[in-house]
Design an enzyme around this catalytic site. Structure first.
Site, PDB file in Angstrom:
ATOM      1  N   TYR A   8       0.844  -1.197   0.000  1.00  0.00           N
ATOM      2  CA  TYR A   8       0.000   0.000   0.000  1.00  0.00           C
ATOM      3  C   TYR A   8       0.875   1.241   0.000  1.00  0.00           C
ATOM      4  CZ  TYR A   8       1.054   0.524   5.006  1.00  0.00           C
ATOM      5  OH  TYR A   8       1.684   0.691   6.218  1.00  0.00           O
ATOM      6  N   CYS A   9       0.254   2.361  -0.385  1.00  0.00           N
ATOM      7  CA  CYS A   9       0.922   3.664  -0.331  1.00  0.00           C
ATOM      8  C   CYS A   9      -0.161   4.718  -0.114  1.00  0.00           C
ATOM      9  CB  CYS A   9       1.741   3.923  -1.594  1.00  0.00           C
ATOM     10  SG  CYS A   9       0.752   3.957  -3.105  1.00  0.00           S
ATOM     11  N   THR A  10       0.152   5.990  -0.290  1.00  0.00           N
ATOM     12  CA  THR A  10      -0.789   7.062   0.057  1.00  0.00           C
ATOM     13  C   THR A  10      -2.044   7.053  -0.813  1.00  0.00           C
ATOM     14  OG1 THR A  10       1.143   8.387   0.589  1.00  0.00           O
ATOM     15  CG2 THR A  10      -0.965   9.537   0.493  1.00  0.00           C
TER      16      THR A  10
END
Ligand SMILES: [Zn+2]
Ligand SMILES: [Zn+2]
Length: 452
Positions: A198-200
Site C-alpha cells: 500500500y501507499c498514500t
C-alpha cells in the site's frame, strides 16, 4: 494567454476566505501514453485555472499524477475536464476525508520525465502487469491471513505517524530506495506468501506491484486508491480500521487523521505527537515532528542554529543560503542529529496517546468573519467612511473589521450607521452605508462583519 500563477499564496488564501465557498481536496493519477506533455499541461492549466482549481500536478509521457483543491460547486465541471481525455474516462478521484480550504494555494503543473520518481527502467518489465487491486474490506481480510506479508511503500517519515498494523516499513527517504531493499528482504517468500502493498493514493503500488511480479513474486496485491481511499471506505461502510494513526499527505495539511492513536513522538522533546512541520528557516525547510510547546519555544525551527538564523536580517539570511539549493523545495526530507527523538527502523504498533478532537486541523486561531463589501470613500475631516454592502447585511451594534494593504486590520464596533442618507438599524445588499471611522481608510479596503 495566462499559463502560470499570477497570485501569491497569501493573496490566494485571502480570496478563498472571502469567497467563503467550500473546497474539496482530492488526488488522482493515470498512466497513459501522452504524445505532447507540454501541450497537455498547458491545456489543463487553462481549463483548471478557469474553474479556480489549485494543486500540485506532474505530467509526463507516462501519464499524470495530481493532488488538488477544487471548489465543491465546480466538482462536476472539473470531472468533465478529465473525462474529455479517453484515458481518464471514469477515473477514480480520491477525495480527502478531512477538508481544508487552504490545502493548496497555487496551481502548479510541471512537466517531468516521470510522474513518480521510482528509478525504474520501464523497458525491463511490463508496467501493465500489475497486482490484484483490493478494496478496503478485502484488504482487511487479506491482512488477517497468516500467509500475508504487508509492505508500506511510503517513506519512513510518512510511516512514522501512521501505518497498517504489522506492516514492514522500510527505513528509506525515497520510494526508489525501498524497491531493492524489499526485494532482498523477501526473496525467500516469492512462491508462497501474499505480498500485499500500500501507499498514500495507490500510484506507487502500480509500479511496485509490476516490478515485484517481474522479480518472481507470485501473489501480489495492492490497496486500491491507497490509504486515502481506504479511509473513505471505512467511513462509508463502517469497517474496522487496521491502519493506526495519521495518513501523511503532501499538501498544507501534512496529514489526515485516520484513527485517534498517536504513535509517534515530538522529535525535540519526546512527547507523543504526530504533527509534522517545516522548519521556519527558508535555508533549511527540514520536515520533522514538533509539538505545540516546542513550536512556541523554537518558533517553528528544527534547531537553535535555525532559530538564530530566522532572527537575522533578511539579507544575511539570503547570503547564508546562497548555493544551498534547499530553499525552493517544498520541504527537505531527511534526518538531522538535532532531532533527538527521531527514530529509525521498526515503528511502534501501539498508541502512545490519544488525539484530541480539533475543530481546525491547521490549529490556527481564526477570527470568523464574513465579507460585506468595499470602501468607496473616506471623508477625512469628518472621519466618516462610505461602503456599499454586497453580501449579507450590516446592523448597528455589529463588530466589524476593515482590512487593506495599507490600512492593515482594524476592528471597530458600530454605534451608529447611516443607510442611504438616513440613520437606521440595518443595511441590506445594495445599500450605501456611512459611519464614523476613527482612522484613515483607503478605497477598496474590505469591510467584514466579525461573527463569533
Ligand atoms: Zn516537543
Ligand atoms: Zn532548520
Amino acid at each position: 494567454m495566462q499559463l502560470y500563477n499570477t497570485l501569491s499564496a497569501e493573496e490566494r488564501a485571502i480570496m478563498i476566505d472571502d469567497a467563503g465557498k467550500q473546497r474539496l481536496t482530492l488526488s488522482f493519477y493515470a498512466y497513459a501514453k501522452i504524445q505532447d506533455p507540454q501541450k497537455f499541461r498547458n491545456d489543463l492549466f487553462i481549463a483548471w485555472n478557469a474553474l479556480d482549481a489549485l494543486g500540485r500536478i506532474y505530467v509526463a509521457h507516462e501519464g499524470i499524477n495530481a493532488q488538488m483543491s477544487v471548489p465543491a460547486e465546480n466538482f462536476e465541471a472539473f470531472r468533465e475536464t478529465l473525462e474529455a481525455y479517453d484515458f481518464m474516462k471514469g477515473i477514480r478521484l480520491n477525495v480527502a476525508v478531512e477538508q481544508d480550504d487552504h490545502s493548496f494555494l497555487k496551481l502548479t503543473i510541471k512537466v517531468r520525465h516521470k510522474i513518480v520518481a521510482d528509478g525504474l527502467n520501464d523497458d525491463t518489465f511490463d508496467v501493465t502487469n500489475i497486482g490484484v487491486h483490493l478494496k478496503a474490506k478485502e484488504f482487511n481480510e487479506i491482512l488477517d491471513d497468516p500467509n500475508t506479508i504487508v509492505v508500506d511503500f511510503r517513506n519512513h517519515y510518512e510511516s512514522e505517524v501512521g501505518h497498517f498494523k504489522g506492516a514492514i516499513t522500510p527505513d528509506v527517504e525515497t520510494f526508489r530506495e525501498s524497491l531493492p531493499i524489499i526485494n532482498e528482504q523477501l526473496k525467500d517468500y516469492k512462491e508462497d506468501k501474499n505480498l500485499v502493498m500500500y501507499c498514500t493514493g495507490g500510484i506507487r503500488c502500480e509500479k511496485a506491484s509490476a516490478y515485484f511480479k517481474r522479480q518472481g513474486f507470485k501473489n501480489v496485491y495492492q490497496l486500491e486508491g491507497g490509504i486515502i481511499n481506504y479511509a473513505k471506505q471505512l467511513k462509508e461502510e463502517g469497517l474496522e480500521s487496521k491502519f493506526i494513526g495519521k495518513n501523511f499527505v503532501f499538501d498544507n495539511r501534512l496529514g489526515e487523521r485516520i484513527t485517534d492513536d498517536i504513535i509517534s513522538q515530538c522529535h525535540q522533546c519526546g512527547k507523543p505527537c504526530d504533527n509534522h512541520t517545516n522548519c521556519e528557516n527558508d535555508g533549511c525547510h527540514l520536515l520533522f515532528i514538533q509539538c505545540d510547546e516546542c513550536k512556541a519555544a523554537m518558533e517553528n525551527c528544527c534547531s537553535t542554529e535555525c532559530l538564530e538564523i530566522i532572527h537575522m536580517p533578511l539579507v544575511d539570511q539570503v547570503r547564508l543560503r546562497t548555493g544551498k539549493q534547499v530553499g525552493n523545495k517544498v520541504f527537505r526530507k531527511g534526518k538531522s542529529e538535532n532531532l533527538k527523538f527521531k527514530h529509525s527502523g521498526d515503528l511502534p504498533e501501539t498508541a502512545l496517546a490519544t488525539a484530541q478532537k480539533q475543530a481546525d486541523i491547521r490549529q490556527k486561531i481564526k477570527v470568523k468573519k464574513v465579507l460585506l463589501g468595499k470602501a468607496e470613500h473616506y471623508y477625512v475631516k469628518a472621519q466618516v467612511g462610505q461602503f456599499t454592502v454586497e453580501n449579507h447585511e450590516l446592523n448597528s451594534g455589529d463588530k466589524i473589521l476593515i482590512s487593506g494593504p495599507t490600512t492593515g486590520d482594524q476592528e471597530l464596533v458600530l454605534d451608529k450607521i447611516i443607510v442611504n442618507g438616513a440613520e437606521t438599524q440595518s443595511a441590506k445588499i445594495g445599500d450605501k452605508v456611512t459611519f464614523e471611522v476613527p482612522f484613515r481608510i483607503r478605497l477598496s479596503d474590505k469591510l467584514y462583519k466579525i461573527v463569533n
